[in-house]
Design an enzyme around this catalytic site. Structure first.
Site, short mmCIF file in Angstrom:
data_model
loop_
_atom_site.label_atom_id
_atom_site.label_comp_id
_atom_site.label_asym_id
_atom_site.label_seq_id
_atom_site.Cartn_x
_atom_site.Cartn_y
_atom_site.Cartn_z
N THR A 1 41.48 48.35 47.08
CA THR A 1 40.11 48.19 46.58
C THR A 1 39.23 47.59 47.68
O THR A 1 39.47 46.49 48.16
CB THR A 1 40.11 47.25 45.36
OG1 THR A 1 41.21 47.59 44.52
CG2 THR A 1 38.82 47.35 44.60
N GLU B 1 48.32 45.84 35.46
CA GLU B 1 47.36 44.87 34.92
C GLU B 1 47.97 44.03 33.80
O GLU B 1 47.82 42.80 33.78
CB GLU B 1 46.11 45.61 34.42
CG GLU B 1 45.34 46.30 35.55
CD GLU B 1 44.78 47.66 35.18
OE1 GLU B 1 44.32 48.38 36.08
OE2 GLU B 1 44.82 48.02 33.99
N GLY C 1 46.09 47.59 46.14
CA GLY C 1 45.90 46.89 47.42
C GLY C 1 44.90 47.56 48.34
O GLY C 1 44.80 47.21 49.50
N SER D 1 41.74 44.48 36.94
CA SER D 1 42.39 43.40 37.70
C SER D 1 41.47 42.19 37.79
O SER D 1 41.93 41.05 37.81
CB SER D 1 42.73 43.87 39.12
OG SER D 1 43.74 44.85 39.08
N SER E 1 45.01 43.11 43.17
CA SER E 1 44.73 44.55 43.24
C SER E 1 46.06 45.29 43.24
O SER E 1 46.85 45.14 44.18
CB SER E 1 43.95 44.89 44.52
OG SER E 1 43.93 46.30 44.72
N GLY E 2 46.30 46.07 42.20
CA GLY E 2 47.56 46.82 42.11
C GLY E 2 47.77 47.69 43.33
O GLY E 2 48.80 47.63 43.99
#
Lengths: 196, 196, 196, 196
Positions: A94, A163, A92, A50, A89-90
């Site tokens: 991280t 991504e 959410g 990402s 952030s896929g």
């Protein structure tokens, strides 16, 4: 057709599904926040793949003349309330991205989250959330076809679908910004690094 | 005294020797090129440990308000003839650094080489060379003491002496720029990243 | 449909055209060189957006257990003749990438170039070239549709079409490697960074 | 003597004071944790200039044959309980570093904090703390001399004294590791990047 090309058709169809499912209102808000940034700073947050997607987007924003920075690189100045932060952030969740979004929110900067999860910790610190679905969200629709191609394997493992979709989606945002700002490719080339 | 502390005394004495040996005229020219850069871009080149030394210097230049960039990072715009390039390489033969200095020279930017070797390929593309000696150059003076401490080992292997000397030297350049530009630590803190 | 979504359909169709045009033999050779790398090193070269595409690929290779490195990062060890180098550059003329491919060739490492230009300087130093067409090569086929959408603008400026195509293409290579090596997503997750 | 050279003498004297003040026991523990790491992973954490200091240290650990990684770079694999984490932050409050140290601690990895502040949030997650004093801690001793040289300016602004001291200190750790592991410069050169 080779396996690689067969998978590419499946992945491209998945990306199309993801992008078509993004809310038009969220796209419009993201573009507005960017065009209104003017000479204020835009800071891109993201780690891993990402983070690379974010950097690819940042480069094009720079080519368009925006005052853009990428977290984790050398030259990352202090944020001010009028600045815009785009956190990618896929999942959410991280930690470092969430931690930085939290600080940005405290400072009062405008935070846009690009994530698959509108209920994630990251989304909590965002003024605007742009939902770009990842694999888990679109599984239902494409699951049958995938099983046929891959058996037990998933041809888009981990965050791949998020991504790739985010990468293509943000290049389409760039195309729209070019149109709105009246910038041509020639304008962009002038800002392209020439000493690499 | 532990071995680590004993080595540190030897290394610090070596760094002092290197910095005291830099030509005063070269220091003055480097500072002049920086203060005259104004709002033009400053691009830092370097790989490996020299690259980290360059990045550490770039951060402080940013804190002082310079418009500085680091090669190899996302946001590296195109060079113009009025820009300043600082290329750091002890050996002066690092291919990617030499290749980029060559392009910078073609563009007409002002190139400063910080290197131990004034006759190196890098120096060939530089308008100004600041000679920061590395190990090989100061061996003569400190060799006896080193043999006593280390036996056959060299406590400053590879480019260590150049890199440490360049790091300290360029922080002293920063101190001089603060003085000349009338910038206080408080001014610098305002530009320090606040979202990490 | 919004402009962004319309452009995304056009771009995805372009990527599909590019990937379907890659020679099957070149795909097979690239996969063979990777599966035969064993515990030898794989080094990824690329700058700018091609560099980010390379890094995204490198991450997945690491998740699959390959011994992969990225040029320009801290931990990049020395190359040996048995190592594999993957150099990514649409134009094939990026100086630092060409310079590094040249060194890799001298050392005797196996060099794969992923580029739109099989006659480029980069290709000259490559043992194998995988041609991933960029915009200029596919313009003919899609030009009419593009003019309708964009008027004078190009919705995929500079290297966009190459970069997006290479990104998707290499994720399809990953899918094929998973299948051939019998690796599941669960195997990959174990190597995924867990402290970010 | 020029101002730059005068400042360098003051800074080198400051670095010497900082390094001589490090507890011998802490040095010994840090070296033991490294030599006992064997083939386990060593992960370096740090942002900004502390991050560059960490990267410079990481490079030398790699040259010595350690299995070392740097957070924030592409190739950063998952941590395991037997791995060693070295977190570098003068203030000990850098959010992303603290967040990552917290995760590392949860995983059970051994965490070494290199910081000026043994009571900081970072130190809380560390198994071992190596105290490398920064400016504030040594001001008392060197304040008079500094005022004479600089007037109101501080020639080592922000974290400069910590960063330079940590950089030299960790190169001395490398010298000790060379001695203990019986590694010569020639061994190290073999692992030095050769395609840059």
């Amino acid at each position: 057709m080779s396996f690689v090309k067969e998978v590419s058709k499946w992945i491209l169809s998945g990306i199309n599904g993801v992008i078509q499912s993004v809310e038009e209102g969220e796209i419009e808000e993201m573009i507005s926040m960017l065009t209104e940034a003017g000479k204020n700073k835009i800071l891109i947050l993201g780690t891993g793949r990402s983070g690379f997607v974010g950097r690819a987007f940042a480069l094009r924003l720079m080519h368009l003349g925006f005052n853009v920075y990428v977290s984790g690189e050398t030259i990352t100045p202090s944020l001010s309330p009028e600045d815009v932060v785009i956190a990618i952030s896929g999942s959410g969740v991280t930690r470092t991205v969430v931690a930085q979004a939290e600080v940005a929110k405290e400072i009062g900067s405008k935070v846009i989250a690009v994530t698959s999860h509108p209920d994630s910790p990251l989304a909590k610190y965002a003024d605007r959330v742009v939902v770009v679905k990842g694999r888990s969200k679109i599984d239902g629709e494409i699951d049958y076809e995938r099983r046929q191609i891959m058996g037990e394997y998933d041809p888009a493992p981990l965050g791949t679908m998020f991504e790739l979709s985010a990468m293509v989606f943000m290049d389409c945002i760039i195309a729209d910004l070019m149109r709105r700002l009246g910038k041509s490719e020639i304008d962009m080339r002038k800002r392209h690094a020439n000493a690499e």
